[in-house]
Scaffold this active site. Sequence first.
Site, PDB file in Angstrom:
ATOM      1  N   ARG A 242      -4.593 -19.639   9.899  1.00  0.00           N
ATOM      2  CA  ARG A 242      -4.382 -18.163   9.959  1.00  0.00           C
ATOM      3  C   ARG A 242      -4.069 -17.226   8.707  1.00  0.00           C
ATOM      4  O   ARG A 242      -4.609 -16.082   8.447  1.00  0.00           O
ATOM      5  CB  ARG A 242      -3.149 -17.576  10.824  1.00  0.00           C
ATOM      6  CG  ARG A 242      -3.772 -18.083  12.458  1.00  0.00           C
ATOM      7  CD  ARG A 242      -2.483 -17.441  13.488  1.00  0.00           C
ATOM      8  NE  ARG A 242      -2.448 -16.066  13.036  1.00  0.00           N
ATOM      9  CZ  ARG A 242      -1.247 -15.394  13.438  1.00  0.00           C
ATOM     10  NH1 ARG A 242      -0.115 -15.893  13.893  1.00  0.00           N
ATOM     11  NH2 ARG A 242      -1.095 -14.042  12.925  1.00  0.00           N
TER      12      ARG A 242
ATOM     13  N   ASP B 172       8.491 -12.384   6.109  1.00  0.00           N
ATOM     14  CA  ASP B 172       7.698 -13.325   6.186  1.00  0.00           C
ATOM     15  C   ASP B 172       7.630 -14.352   5.019  1.00  0.00           C
ATOM     16  O   ASP B 172       7.028 -15.625   5.000  1.00  0.00           O
ATOM     17  CB  ASP B 172       6.250 -12.853   5.739  1.00  0.00           C
ATOM     18  CG  ASP B 172       5.521 -11.921   6.804  1.00  0.00           C
ATOM     19  OD1 ASP B 172       6.141 -11.900   7.941  1.00  0.00           O
ATOM     20  OD2 ASP B 172       4.528 -11.169   6.556  1.00  0.00           O
TER      21      ASP B 172
ATOM     22  N   LYS C 128      -4.138 -11.135   3.389  1.00  0.00           N
ATOM     23  CA  LYS C 128      -4.495 -11.088   4.699  1.00  0.00           C
ATOM     24  C   LYS C 128      -4.050  -9.547   5.279  1.00  0.00           C
ATOM     25  O   LYS C 128      -4.813  -8.946   5.968  1.00  0.00           O
ATOM     26  CB  LYS C 128      -3.861 -12.139   5.259  1.00  0.00           C
ATOM     27  CG  LYS C 128      -3.849 -11.774   7.049  1.00  0.00           C
ATOM     28  CD  LYS C 128      -3.182 -13.068   7.621  1.00  0.00           C
ATOM     29  CE  LYS C 128      -1.729 -13.157   8.040  1.00  0.00           C
ATOM     30  NZ  LYS C 128      -1.325 -11.947   8.761  1.00  0.00           N
ATOM     31  N   ASN C 129      -2.585  -9.312   5.126  1.00  0.00           N
ATOM     32  CA  ASN C 129      -2.040  -8.124   5.403  1.00  0.00           C
ATOM     33  C   ASN C 129      -2.683  -7.131   5.220  1.00  0.00           C
ATOM     34  O   ASN C 129      -2.296  -5.779   5.772  1.00  0.00           O
ATOM     35  CB  ASN C 129      -0.618  -8.083   5.618  1.00  0.00           C
ATOM     36  CG  ASN C 129       0.084  -9.048   6.538  1.00  0.00           C
ATOM     37  OD1 ASN C 129      -0.653  -9.746   7.395  1.00  0.00           O
ATOM     38  ND2 ASN C 129       1.327  -9.360   6.445  1.00  0.00           N
TER      39      ASN C 129
ATOM     40  N   ARG D  38       7.722  -8.171  20.300  1.00  0.00           N
ATOM     41  CA  ARG D  38       6.925  -7.302  19.558  1.00  0.00           C
ATOM     42  C   ARG D  38       6.303  -5.977  20.495  1.00  0.00           C
ATOM     43  O   ARG D  38       4.762  -6.224  20.431  1.00  0.00           O
ATOM     44  CB  ARG D  38       5.922  -8.045  18.773  1.00  0.00           C
ATOM     45  CG  ARG D  38       6.645  -9.034  17.843  1.00  0.00           C
ATOM     46  CD  ARG D  38       5.677  -9.945  17.234  1.00  0.00           C
ATOM     47  NE  ARG D  38       5.027  -9.105  15.798  1.00  0.00           N
ATOM     48  CZ  ARG D  38       4.627 -10.051  14.820  1.00  0.00           C
ATOM     49  NH1 ARG D  38       4.281 -11.275  14.876  1.00  0.00           N
ATOM     50  NH2 ARG D  38       4.117  -9.008  13.714  1.00  0.00           N
TER      51      ARG D  38
ATOM     52  N   CYS E  61       4.831 -12.747  21.120  1.00  0.00           N
ATOM     53  CA  CYS E  61       4.250 -13.953  20.276  1.00  0.00           C
ATOM     54  C   CYS E  61       5.438 -14.930  20.200  1.00  0.00           C
ATOM     55  O   CYS E  61       6.771 -14.486  20.504  1.00  0.00           O
ATOM     56  CB  CYS E  61       3.749 -13.427  19.210  1.00  0.00           C
ATOM     57  SG  CYS E  61       4.674 -12.797  18.029  1.00  0.00           S
TER      58      CYS E  61
HETATM   59  C1  UD1 Z   1       3.479  -6.821   9.732  1.00  0.00           C
HETATM   60  C2  UD1 Z   1       2.794  -7.798   9.282  1.00  0.00           C
HETATM   61  C3  UD1 Z   1       3.934  -9.283   9.535  1.00  0.00           C
HETATM   62  C4  UD1 Z   1       5.299  -8.678   9.099  1.00  0.00           C
HETATM   63  C5  UD1 Z   1       5.859  -7.453   9.772  1.00  0.00           C
HETATM   64  C6  UD1 Z   1       7.181  -7.207   9.118  1.00  0.00           C
HETATM   65  C7  UD1 Z   1       0.635  -7.616   9.156  1.00  0.00           C
HETATM   66  C8  UD1 Z   1      -0.706  -7.724   9.815  1.00  0.00           C
HETATM   67  N1  UD1 Z   1       1.622  -8.118   9.756  1.00  0.00           N
HETATM   68  O1  UD1 Z   1       3.730  -7.019  11.324  1.00  0.00           O
HETATM   69  O2  UD1 Z   1       3.554 -10.302   8.643  1.00  0.00           O
HETATM   70  O3  UD1 Z   1       6.232  -9.922   9.447  1.00  0.00           O
HETATM   71  O4  UD1 Z   1       4.955  -6.471   9.328  1.00  0.00           O
HETATM   72  O5  UD1 Z   1       7.232  -6.975   7.781  1.00  0.00           O
HETATM   73  O6  UD1 Z   1       0.531  -6.689   8.405  1.00  0.00           O
HETATM   74  N2  UD1 Z   1       8.312  -2.933  16.567  1.00  0.00           N
HETATM   75  C9  UD1 Z   1       8.739  -2.126  17.762  1.00  0.00           C
HETATM   76  N3  UD1 Z   1       7.973  -1.162  18.359  1.00  0.00           N
HETATM   77  C10 UD1 Z   1       6.429  -0.876  17.817  1.00  0.00           C
HETATM   78  C11 UD1 Z   1       6.222  -1.524  16.843  1.00  0.00           C
HETATM   79  C12 UD1 Z   1       7.218  -2.464  16.032  1.00  0.00           C
HETATM   80  O7  UD1 Z   1       9.645  -2.211  18.245  1.00  0.00           O
HETATM   81  O8  UD1 Z   1       5.957  -0.395  18.221  1.00  0.00           O
HETATM   82  C13 UD1 Z   1       9.501  -3.660  16.053  1.00  0.00           C
HETATM   83  C14 UD1 Z   1       8.933  -5.074  15.894  1.00  0.00           C
HETATM   84  O9  UD1 Z   1       9.106  -5.772  17.163  1.00  0.00           O
HETATM   85  C15 UD1 Z   1       9.590  -5.687  14.984  1.00  0.00           C
HETATM   86  C16 UD1 Z   1       9.663  -4.300  13.956  1.00  0.00           C
HETATM   87  O10 UD1 Z   1       9.468  -3.113  14.581  1.00  0.00           O
HETATM   88  O11 UD1 Z   1      11.031  -5.996  15.185  1.00  0.00           O
HETATM   89  C17 UD1 Z   1       9.039  -4.505  12.805  1.00  0.00           C
HETATM   90  O12 UD1 Z   1       7.483  -4.559  13.261  1.00  0.00           O
HETATM   91  P1  UD1 Z   1       6.311  -4.060  12.413  1.00  0.00           P
HETATM   92  O13 UD1 Z   1       6.520  -3.606  10.963  1.00  0.00           O
HETATM   93  O14 UD1 Z   1       5.465  -3.257  13.331  1.00  0.00           O
HETATM   94  O15 UD1 Z   1       5.320  -5.567  12.304  1.00  0.00           O
HETATM   95  P2  UD1 Z   1       4.024  -5.502  12.350  1.00  0.00           P
HETATM   96  O16 UD1 Z   1       3.044  -4.396  11.823  1.00  0.00           O
HETATM   97  O17 UD1 Z   1       3.272  -6.207  13.474  1.00  0.00           O
END
Ligand code: UD1
Length: 417
Positions: A398, A306, A22-23, A121, A116
């Site tokens: 999902r 995850d 999915k990711n 996030r 969420c």
């Molecule tokens: C992706 C994965 C999700 C997984 C996560 C961490 C997908 C679709 N989803 O989510 O399944 O759990 O990686 O491995 O691939 N953060 C900030 N600012 C930002 C972006 C992120 O502070 O602009 C923080 C987030 O709140 C979190 C951390 O960084 O604490 C990691 O998040 P991130 O790696 O961005 O997760 P996703 O890409 O949303």
Amino acid sequence: MDKISILGGKTLEGTITISGSKNAALPILVSSLLTREISNLDNVPNLLDITTMKELLISLGIKIVAKEKSLFIEPSNNISTHADYELVRKMRASVLVLGPLLARFGEAEVSLPGGCAIGSRPVDIHINALKKMGAKLEIKDGYIKASVPNKKLVGADITFPKVSVGATENIIMAACLAKGKTIIRNAALEPEIDDLITVLNKMGANVYRSDSNKIEVEGVISLKGFSHSVMPDRIEAGTYAMAAVITAGRIELLKAEEKYLKNVIKYLNRVGAKIESTNNGINIEGPKVIKNIDMKTEVYPGFPTDLQAQAMALMSVAEGSSVIEESIFENRFMHIAELVRFGANIKNEGVKAHIVGCKALNGAQVMATDLRASSSLILAGLRAEGETIINRVYHLDRGYENLEKKLSMCGANIRRI
Ligand code: UD1
């Protein structure tokens, strides 16, 4: 609303074929915004999140035709740069359209994805990186309103303050059509990002990891269509491996790739599982007694967040006490309250969960709160004595393709009601 019923206590034995990731599929689908040409994506899992992404891309003017596991993606000449709240709010990964839209059209209006169940996030890392590439961004009326002077992003040297999977993907895609070179430092190392990079390079982009966590992108003028098959889902594989462990069963995971699961396999070996890698996937045999092992989630290649909830289900029936620490998300312990309903002994203190293993779990009525939390309830239900009813199973839909079918084929007594 659908529910899942499980009559627990069965030892699982059989074979499960792991679906496409999915990711990986989500950002690859988004990359079709970078080209005028037709693309073909194979091994796409049939999941709610993929449907949401398809709906979003269709709303932007892309035609998508599905044939079994393949998607034919055909951009129109008239792409909208407005990603609406109604679609973006359903799935955070929708924010990935921001970089490609800005890079190709010089403007974008993308709804903020919002919080969420697992924390606030934010998307500040995405936004600040695009600003460094010359974009003007403001948050207004719940939308990220972005534009680029002269319609062209400019390559930049960017250091992420924190490792972010989504920001790494967003900025790589944006950089492909920017003027000059972009360097992303402290980039995420997830293999799904490398699947995306493979696709972008097939499209004629010039993206490479010059160091493990440093990605360099030389911008090009335009990109071609692509043909690609999505990599297998390592989180699905890890979840079913844990289903074998919690039921003292034996499962063959076809297409599971050991190289992406090294730290998960290490952990499962320590809890007592026997794991062997074959030419076709991974074989896993659960122990009679699960050992109590402490664990902390970390960015890849560490233990994935995850799979944290699923590991907690295992520890709830381990032979002693353990501590699980969540280091990625601020509030990813929603499953504790539900696991406790099975009789698990778990206490939450900040980013740590203290688990005292118990001899048996009892079937219960529980509620899925987010995608991976739901799979921990499935694992607990498979182990528990008696019937478990899981409510709000749309969370599972999902991210897990044909979950009931895959588990039934291994002898689980599970059905949707
Ligand atoms: C992706 C994965 C999700 C997984 C996560 C961490 C997908 C679709 N989803 O989510 O399944 O759990 O990686 O491995 O691939 N953060 C900030 N600012 C930002 C972006 C992120 O502070 O602009 C923080 C987030 O709140 C979190 C951390 O960084 O604490 C990691 O998040 P991130 O790696 O961005 O997760 P996703 O890409 O949303």
